[in-house]
Design a protein around this motif. Structure first.
Motif, PDB file in Angstrom:
ATOM      1  N   ALA A  79      43.805  18.135  -1.120  1.00 10.81           N
ATOM      2  CA  ALA A  79      43.496  18.525   0.789  1.00 10.81           C
ATOM      3  C   ALA A  79      41.913  18.926   0.454  1.00 10.81           C
ATOM      4  O   ALA A  79      41.116  18.455   0.967  1.00 10.81           O
ATOM      5  CB  ALA A  79      44.301  19.057   1.156  1.00 10.81           C
ATOM      6  N   GLN A  80      41.546  19.935  -0.694  1.00 10.48           N
ATOM      7  CA  GLN A  80      41.101  20.648  -0.846  1.00 10.48           C
ATOM      8  C   GLN A  80      39.606  19.590  -0.911  1.00 10.48           C
ATOM      9  O   GLN A  80      39.088  19.475  -0.340  1.00 10.48           O
ATOM     10  CB  GLN A  80      41.246  21.627  -2.058  1.00 10.48           C
ATOM     11  CG  GLN A  80      39.702  22.032  -2.425  1.00 10.48           C
ATOM     12  CD  GLN A  80      39.176  23.521  -1.755  1.00 10.48           C
ATOM     13  OE1 GLN A  80      40.381  24.120  -0.874  1.00 10.48           O
ATOM     14  NE2 GLN A  80      37.766  23.612  -0.776  1.00 10.48           N
ATOM     15  N   ALA A  81      39.978  18.876  -1.582  1.00 14.10           N
ATOM     16  CA  ALA A  81      38.498  17.605  -2.119  1.00 14.10           C
ATOM     17  C   ALA A  81      37.998  16.931  -0.914  1.00 14.10           C
ATOM     18  O   ALA A  81      37.116  16.073  -0.921  1.00 14.10           O
ATOM     19  CB  ALA A  81      38.835  16.832  -3.216  1.00 14.10           C
ATOM     20  N   ALA A  82      39.396  16.304  -0.152  1.00 16.29           N
ATOM     21  CA  ALA A  82      39.092  15.938   0.687  1.00 16.29           C
ATOM     22  C   ALA A  82      38.235  16.822   2.188  1.00 16.29           C
ATOM     23  O   ALA A  82      36.900  15.490   2.473  1.00 16.29           O
ATOM     24  CB  ALA A  82      40.522  15.244   1.695  1.00 16.29           C
ATOM     25  N   ALA A  83      38.956  17.581   2.259  1.00 18.16           N
ATOM     26  CA  ALA A  83      37.786  18.103   3.282  1.00 18.16           C
ATOM     27  C   ALA A  83      36.048  18.294   3.015  1.00 18.16           C
ATOM     28  O   ALA A  83      35.687  18.014   3.556  1.00 18.16           O
ATOM     29  CB  ALA A  83      38.896  19.265   2.956  1.00 18.16           C
ATOM     30  N   MET A  84      36.436  18.555   1.245  1.00 24.23           N
ATOM     31  CA  MET A  84      34.801  19.068   0.822  1.00 24.23           C
ATOM     32  C   MET A  84      34.210  17.471   1.023  1.00 24.23           C
ATOM     33  O   MET A  84      32.830  17.624   1.186  1.00 24.23           O
ATOM     34  CB  MET A  84      34.954  19.760  -0.782  1.00 24.23           C
ATOM     35  CG  MET A  84      35.435  21.019  -0.987  1.00 24.23           C
ATOM     36  SD  MET A  84      34.233  21.989  -0.439  1.00 24.23           S
ATOM     37  CE  MET A  84      32.896  21.776  -1.489  1.00 24.23           C
ATOM     38  N   ALA A  85      34.988  16.387   1.046  1.00 23.84           N
ATOM     39  CA  ALA A  85      34.356  15.366   0.863  1.00 23.84           C
ATOM     40  C   ALA A  85      33.748  14.991   2.241  1.00 23.84           C
ATOM     41  O   ALA A  85      32.504  13.745   3.226  1.00 23.84           O
ATOM     42  CB  ALA A  85      34.491  14.214   0.154  1.00 23.84           C
ATOM     43  N   GLY A  86      34.184  15.570   3.298  1.00 25.48           N
ATOM     44  CA  GLY A  86      33.680  15.376   4.956  1.00 25.48           C
ATOM     45  C   GLY A  86      35.008  14.628   5.797  1.00 25.48           C
ATOM     46  O   GLY A  86      34.826  14.188   7.062  1.00 25.48           O
TER      47      GLY A  86
END
Ligand code: 3PG
Length: 211
Positions: A79-86
């Motif tokens: 979830a964190q990585a997805a949010a960071m990717a936009g």
């Protein structure tokens, strides 16, 4: 930059959320543009390939008319990585409190995957009322959704898994179905050969499904 959306808004934008698997970053932007041109702008890019996050980033940056989300979110780290990717929303194949909490803390709308009454109750306990039914056809399809209308009348579903243009209308006609999900809009061979016109045509057909 993430837009602020509710899970229900993600589901209600179009009759179908495409489930996308990308193997090349170069395919991400033209594929997203092809889907948007066909009237489908909520795009679920699954975290199943090494390039998935880069694809989300490229779509978020270069296709402003698309709303890109991350699928196959299985952990707080995903979830964190997805949010960071936009990513503007997340879709998970199952539900855990940890994934729910991570998405909540990140402000990322989540469509949690469920296949049983207990899983619906666990997601509901954490405030989720717009759920993905996965794997829908394998786990009971329209009959299961009809059975859930009684005890879970306040929940809406996005059945995904085994959905096709042929069976989508029966699912979309159910009062507790807001949209369906499926991979048929982005066939691997069409993506590999860059047949974006074919994908736009599939998106147009999907966008025109009655519900
Ligand atoms: C998935 O998450 O892979 C979805 O279930 C897509 O299923 P489908 O390929 O049957 O549409």
């Amino acid at each position: 930059m993430a837009v602020s959306l509710s899970p229900r808004e993600v589901m209600e934008d179009a009759p179908v959320i495409p489930v996308i698997v990308l193997h090349e970053v170069a395919h991400a932007v033209p594929l997203a543009r092809a889907l948007v041109a066909g009237g489908i702008r909520m795009l679920e890019v699954t975290l199943r390939t090494p390039v998935a996050l880069a694809c989300i980033e490229a779509i978020a940056r270069d296709v402003p008319d698309a709303v890109v989300g991350a699928g196959t979110v299985r952990s707080a780290a995903d979830a964190q990585a997805a949010a960071m990717a936009g990513a503007c929303f997340a879709v998970s194949p199952g539900y855990t409190h940890a994934v729910g909490k991570a998405c909540h803390d990140l402000g990322l709308p989540l469509l949690p995957g469920v296949a049983t009454g207990s899983e619906i109750m666990a997601a509901q306990e954490d405030g989720h009322l717009a759920l993905k039914f996965f794997p829908a056809l394998q786990a009971g399809g329209a009959a299961m959704l009809k059975a859930w209308q009684g005890p879970f009348g306040d929940v809406v579903f996005c059945p995904t898994g085994g959905v096709t243009p042929a069976n989508a209308p029966e699912l979309l006609a159910l009062p507790n179905v807001a949209c369906v999900g499926g991979s048929w809009l982005t066939p691997a061979d069409a993506v590999a050969r860059g047949d974006w016109a074919h994908i736009t045509a599939l998106a147009q057909q999907a966008a025109a499904l009655p519900r």
